[in-house]
Design a protein around this motif. Structure first.
Motif: not given
Length: 110
Positions: A93-110
């Protein structure tokens, strides 16, 4: 506007296009057979013929079904891998993935 004991409260009535950088548009276009609120608004100003050719009511039943998923992070840190992305992309069922997260990305708590 709802008047509450602490003062007025503005309630959104869904009269504007959803934000999210428009990443929901592919889903909206699939649901309606090719257009979203964005295209309809642009056509209203720039292409009256196209605008007037839009259905007066939403198509029913919908031409597709889908869901936009927004992930929440309960922790902070640096992304060391994204193994779930490949699993998601393999779904029938996959159609589309948009993400700004990749290896090395600094994640902040949301």
């Amino acid at each position: 506007v709802i008047l509450t004991p602490t003062g007025p409260c503005l309630v959104e009535m869904n009269c504007r296009a959803q934000g999210g950088d428009g990443n929901w548009r592919p889903l909206a276009q699939a649901l309606t057979g090719g257009y979203s609120q964005v295209e309809a608004c642009v056509d209203a100003y720039l292409d009256k013929k196209a605008f007037h050719s839009l259905p007066k009511v939403p198509v029913s039943p919908a031409k597709a079904f889908g869901q936009e998923i927004i992930l929440v992070s309960y922790s902070e840190g640096e992304v060391v891998g994204t193994p779930g992305y490949d699993d998601i992309k393999e779904l029938e069922s996959f159609v589309y993935l948009e993400t700004g997260v990749s290896v090395g990305y600094k994640v902040e708590r949301t």
